[in-house]
Design a protein around this motif. Structure first.
Motif, PDB file in Angstrom:
ATOM      1  N   ASP A 150       0.806  -1.228   0.000  1.00  0.00           N
ATOM      2  CA  ASP A 150       0.000   0.000   0.000  1.00  0.00           C
ATOM      3  C   ASP A 150       0.833   1.270   0.000  1.00  0.00           C
ATOM      4  N   ASP A 151       2.132   1.160  -0.214  1.00  0.00           N
ATOM      5  CA  ASP A 151       2.991   2.338  -0.322  1.00  0.00           C
ATOM      6  C   ASP A 151       3.543   2.428  -1.741  1.00  0.00           C
ATOM      7  N   THR A 152       3.329   3.575  -2.380  1.00  0.00           N
ATOM      8  CA  THR A 152       3.905   3.824  -3.697  1.00  0.00           C
ATOM      9  C   THR A 152       5.213   4.577  -3.491  1.00  0.00           C
ATOM     10  N   SER A 153       6.310   4.032  -4.001  1.00  0.00           N
ATOM     11  CA  SER A 153       7.606   4.660  -3.739  1.00  0.00           C
ATOM     12  C   SER A 153       8.492   4.627  -4.970  1.00  0.00           C
ATOM     13  N   ALA A 154       9.302   5.679  -5.107  1.00  0.00           N
ATOM     14  CA  ALA A 154      10.299   5.758  -6.177  1.00  0.00           C
ATOM     15  C   ALA A 154      11.581   6.332  -5.597  1.00  0.00           C
ATOM     16  N   SER A 155      12.694   5.846  -6.088  1.00  0.00           N
ATOM     17  CA  SER A 155      13.995   6.277  -5.569  1.00  0.00           C
ATOM     18  C   SER A 155      15.003   6.318  -6.700  1.00  0.00           C
ATOM     19  N   VAL A 156      15.941   7.243  -6.595  1.00  0.00           N
ATOM     20  CA  VAL A 156      17.024   7.346  -7.580  1.00  0.00           C
ATOM     21  C   VAL A 156      18.360   7.194  -6.860  1.00  0.00           C
ATOM     22  N   PHE A 157      19.220   6.337  -7.409  1.00  0.00           N
ATOM     23  CA  PHE A 157      20.547   6.089  -6.851  1.00  0.00           C
ATOM     24  C   PHE A 157      21.621   6.428  -7.867  1.00  0.00           C
ATOM     25  N   ARG A 158      22.734   6.934  -7.366  1.00  0.00           N
ATOM     26  CA  ARG A 158      23.946   6.988  -8.172  1.00  0.00           C
ATOM     27  C   ARG A 158      24.938   6.043  -7.513  1.00  0.00           C
ATOM     28  N   ASP A 159      25.194   4.938  -8.153  1.00  0.00           N
ATOM     29  CA  ASP A 159      25.966   3.835  -7.561  1.00  0.00           C
ATOM     30  C   ASP A 159      25.260   3.387  -6.279  1.00  0.00           C
ATOM     31  N   GLU A 160      25.949   3.409  -5.136  1.00  0.00           N
ATOM     32  CA  GLU A 160      25.334   2.941  -3.893  1.00  0.00           C
ATOM     33  C   GLU A 160      24.759   4.073  -3.044  1.00  0.00           C
ATOM     34  N   VAL A 161      24.766   5.278  -3.579  1.00  0.00           N
ATOM     35  CA  VAL A 161      24.321   6.450  -2.817  1.00  0.00           C
ATOM     36  C   VAL A 161      22.915   6.863  -3.225  1.00  0.00           C
ATOM     37  N   VAL A 162      22.026   7.011  -2.245  1.00  0.00           N
ATOM     38  CA  VAL A 162      20.662   7.411  -2.515  1.00  0.00           C
ATOM     39  C   VAL A 162      20.603   8.912  -2.785  1.00  0.00           C
ATOM     40  N   LEU A 163      19.972   9.283  -3.889  1.00  0.00           N
ATOM     41  CA  LEU A 163      19.801  10.691  -4.241  1.00  0.00           C
ATOM     42  C   LEU A 163      18.402  11.179  -3.868  1.00  0.00           C
ATOM     43  N   SER A 164      17.435  10.265  -3.896  1.00  0.00           N
ATOM     44  CA  SER A 164      16.065  10.606  -3.497  1.00  0.00           C
ATOM     45  C   SER A 164      15.331   9.322  -3.144  1.00  0.00           C
ATOM     46  N   ASN A 165      14.337   9.465  -2.272  1.00  0.00           N
ATOM     47  CA  ASN A 165      13.510   8.320  -1.894  1.00  0.00           C
ATOM     48  C   ASN A 165      12.133   8.859  -1.485  1.00  0.00           C
ATOM     49  N   CYS A 166      11.191   8.780  -2.384  1.00  0.00           N
ATOM     50  CA  CYS A 166       9.867   9.363  -2.163  1.00  0.00           C
ATOM     51  C   CYS A 166       8.834   8.261  -1.931  1.00  0.00           C
ATOM     52  N   VAL A 167       7.976   8.474  -0.945  1.00  0.00           N
ATOM     53  CA  VAL A 167       6.959   7.481  -0.589  1.00  0.00           C
ATOM     54  C   VAL A 167       5.610   8.166  -0.434  1.00  0.00           C
ATOM     55  N   ALA A 168       4.575   7.607  -1.077  1.00  0.00           N
ATOM     56  CA  ALA A 168       3.199   8.065  -0.900  1.00  0.00           C
ATOM     57  C   ALA A 168       2.444   6.992  -0.139  1.00  0.00           C
ATOM     58  N   ASN A 169       1.968   7.334   1.052  1.00  0.00           N
ATOM     59  CA  ASN A 169       1.224   6.384   1.877  1.00  0.00           C
ATOM     60  C   ASN A 169      -0.258   6.428   1.523  1.00  0.00           C
ATOM     61  N   GLN A 170      -0.984   5.382   1.976  1.00  0.00           N
ATOM     62  CA  GLN A 170      -2.418   5.287   1.708  1.00  0.00           C
ATOM     63  C   GLN A 170      -3.179   5.196   3.034  1.00  0.00           C
ATOM     64  N   ASP A 171      -3.797   6.276   3.445  1.00  0.00           N
ATOM     65  CA  ASP A 171      -4.537   6.300   4.710  1.00  0.00           C
ATOM     66  C   ASP A 171      -5.922   5.665   4.602  1.00  0.00           C
ATOM     67  N   VAL A 172      -6.370   5.392   3.390  1.00  0.00           N
ATOM     68  CA  VAL A 172      -7.729   4.902   3.179  1.00  0.00           C
ATOM     69  C   VAL A 172      -7.991   3.573   3.888  1.00  0.00           C
ATOM     70  N   HIS A 173      -6.936   2.779   4.133  1.00  0.00           N
ATOM     71  CA  HIS A 173      -7.113   1.432   4.687  1.00  0.00           C
ATOM     72  C   HIS A 173      -7.405   1.430   6.189  1.00  0.00           C
ATOM     73  N   GLN A 174      -7.123   2.520   6.869  1.00  0.00           N
ATOM     74  CA  GLN A 174      -7.308   2.555   8.316  1.00  0.00           C
ATOM     75  C   GLN A 174      -8.759   2.296   8.715  1.00  0.00           C
ATOM     76  N   ALA A 175      -9.679   2.736   7.898  1.00  0.00           N
ATOM     77  CA  ALA A 175     -11.099   2.568   8.213  1.00  0.00           C
ATOM     78  C   ALA A 175     -11.543   1.109   8.123  1.00  0.00           C
ATOM     79  N   TYR A 176     -10.733   0.272   7.454  1.00  0.00           N
ATOM     80  CA  TYR A 176     -11.115  -1.123   7.251  1.00  0.00           C
ATOM     81  C   TYR A 176     -10.314  -2.091   8.130  1.00  0.00           C
ATOM     82  N   GLY A 177      -9.398  -1.574   8.931  1.00  0.00           N
ATOM     83  CA  GLY A 177      -8.620  -2.431   9.814  1.00  0.00           C
ATOM     84  C   GLY A 177      -7.582  -3.275   9.107  1.00  0.00           C
ATOM     85  N   GLY A 178      -7.221  -2.920   7.902  1.00  0.00           N
ATOM     86  CA  GLY A 178      -6.228  -3.661   7.135  1.00  0.00           C
ATOM     87  C   GLY A 178      -6.223  -3.188   5.697  1.00  0.00           C
ATOM     88  N   VAL A 179      -5.255  -3.655   4.929  1.00  0.00           N
ATOM     89  CA  VAL A 179      -5.119  -3.217   3.542  1.00  0.00           C
ATOM     90  C   VAL A 179      -6.175  -3.882   2.666  1.00  0.00           C
TER      91      VAL A 179
END
Length: 339
Positions: free
Chosen positions: A13-42
């Motif tokens: 339930d997390d959409t994420s994208a990341s960019v690396f140059r070799d072993e070094v992280v340049l960005s790491n973006c995550v979009a969470n989904q709060d919609v599932h909380q009302a149902y007690g699970g994903v």
């Protein structure tokens, strides 16, 4: 010459994208989904729809934050599985489309392997605090509880795993029985800090070798609360912190007993944690305590790399890129991809 990898993660339930140059992280973006909380699970259908909405803006932001252009990207790494099929399809389809449009090679990544390799994410090129091979990794999450013998970046073997439920599932299911909102694991961890871990005793399974079982603990916990509520209808509310502390201690005891046994059997002292449950403060503290008495060298991931994220996909993709382990456009995701 440096290698730039775009990583895409969409296993649950997390959409994420990341960019690396070799072993070094340049960005790491995550979009969470709060919609599932009302149902007690994903809810799988809701998760896949949210991924469709999030995938393009998340990837755009990751590339923008990394300060690279699409022309600089050398390959696209994506989560092939395991996970929810609808969610995996969104990430896989986008990765294939992006790679095809930009004439880039595709790299498929096993989500569980990626959790293990999160320890090799560098936030700057001078970061050299990574485990040495071979090491043992306790991989604990909502769906997995495994002890992994890691021989190299791409050579891993499960030597112990749950035969039924996972530790993370035990946390969440027991929290639900207590009436705590989803996700329950972090709330149990928070309440446990205020309670007595020895207040109550719960069942611990006797499983052969290095394997785990948490179904018996869940049943024991359910029956315990049922019996107590018959006597005192306010038992949970009056003892919430002690219940959480005792439950958390039991789960950690089960995890640690087998990890100690595996370390002694393999004579491996390099110990790491990975997966969503590795964010649990009680587990982290216990590993650090045991490090002193067992002469372990321990590695605990940053909180941002414990839950599902694309940085761990990109670093896995980087090591596969070096070995030219590419896949074709007809690649398909697998919900139950083997380790």
């Amino acid at each position: 010459m440096s290698v730039v990898i775009l990583g895409i993660e969409s296993s649950c339930d997390d959409t994420s994208a990341s960019v690396f140059r070799d072993e070094v992280v340049l960005s790491n973006c995550v979009a969470n989904q709060d919609v599932h909380q009302a149902y007690g699970g994903v809810v799988p259908e809701l998760a896949s729809r949210a991924h469709q909405q999030n995938i393009i803006p998340v990837v755009e932001k990751a590339i923008r934050d990394a300060k690279v252009s699409k022309d600089e990207i050398d390959a696209v790494a994506f989560t092939r599985g395991p996970g929810l099929m609808g969610s995996l399809l969104v990430g896989t389809s986008f990765a294939k489309g992006f790679a095809l449009a930009n004439n880039l090679p595709l790299i498929e990544v096993n989500h569980l392997h990626a959790h293990v390799l999160a320890h090799f994410i560098k936030e700057d090129k001078d970061d050299n605090n990574q485990p040495k091979f071979p090491f043992l990794c306790l991989l604990v999450s909502g769906g997995n509880s495994q002890i992994v013998h890691v021989k190299s970046h791409l050579d891993m073997e499960i030597i112990g795993q749950t035969i039924d439920d996972a530790a993370g599932e035990a946390f969440d299911k027991c929290a639900k029985v207590m009436g705590l909102p989803y996700p329950g694991g972090p709330l149990i961890d928070k309440l446990a800090k205020e309670g007595n871990p020895d207040a109550f005793q719960f069942s611990k399974p006797r499983i052969a070798d290095f394997n785990y079982s948490f179904s018996g603990l869940k049943t024991s916990f359910l029956y315990f609360l049922r019996d107590q509520l018959k006597v005192n209808a306010n038992f949970i509310e009056e003892n919430k912190a002690d219940i959480c502390a005792s439950l958390q201690k039991t789960i950690i005891d089960i995890l640690m007993d087998k990890l100690i046994k595996a370390s002694k059997a393999t004579n491996i002292k390099q110990i790491t944690l990975a997966g969503g449950v590795s964010a649990n403060s009680g587990l982290r503290n216990r590993v650090e305590e045991l490090a002193k008495s067992n002469n372990w060298v321990t590695y605990v991931p940053k909180f941002s790399y414990t839950t599902d994220n694309a940085a761990m996909i990109a670093i896995n993709g980087y090591y596969k890129y070096l070995k030219k382990e590419f896949v074709k456009q007809d690649i398909a995701p697998f919900a139950r991809l083997e380790f």
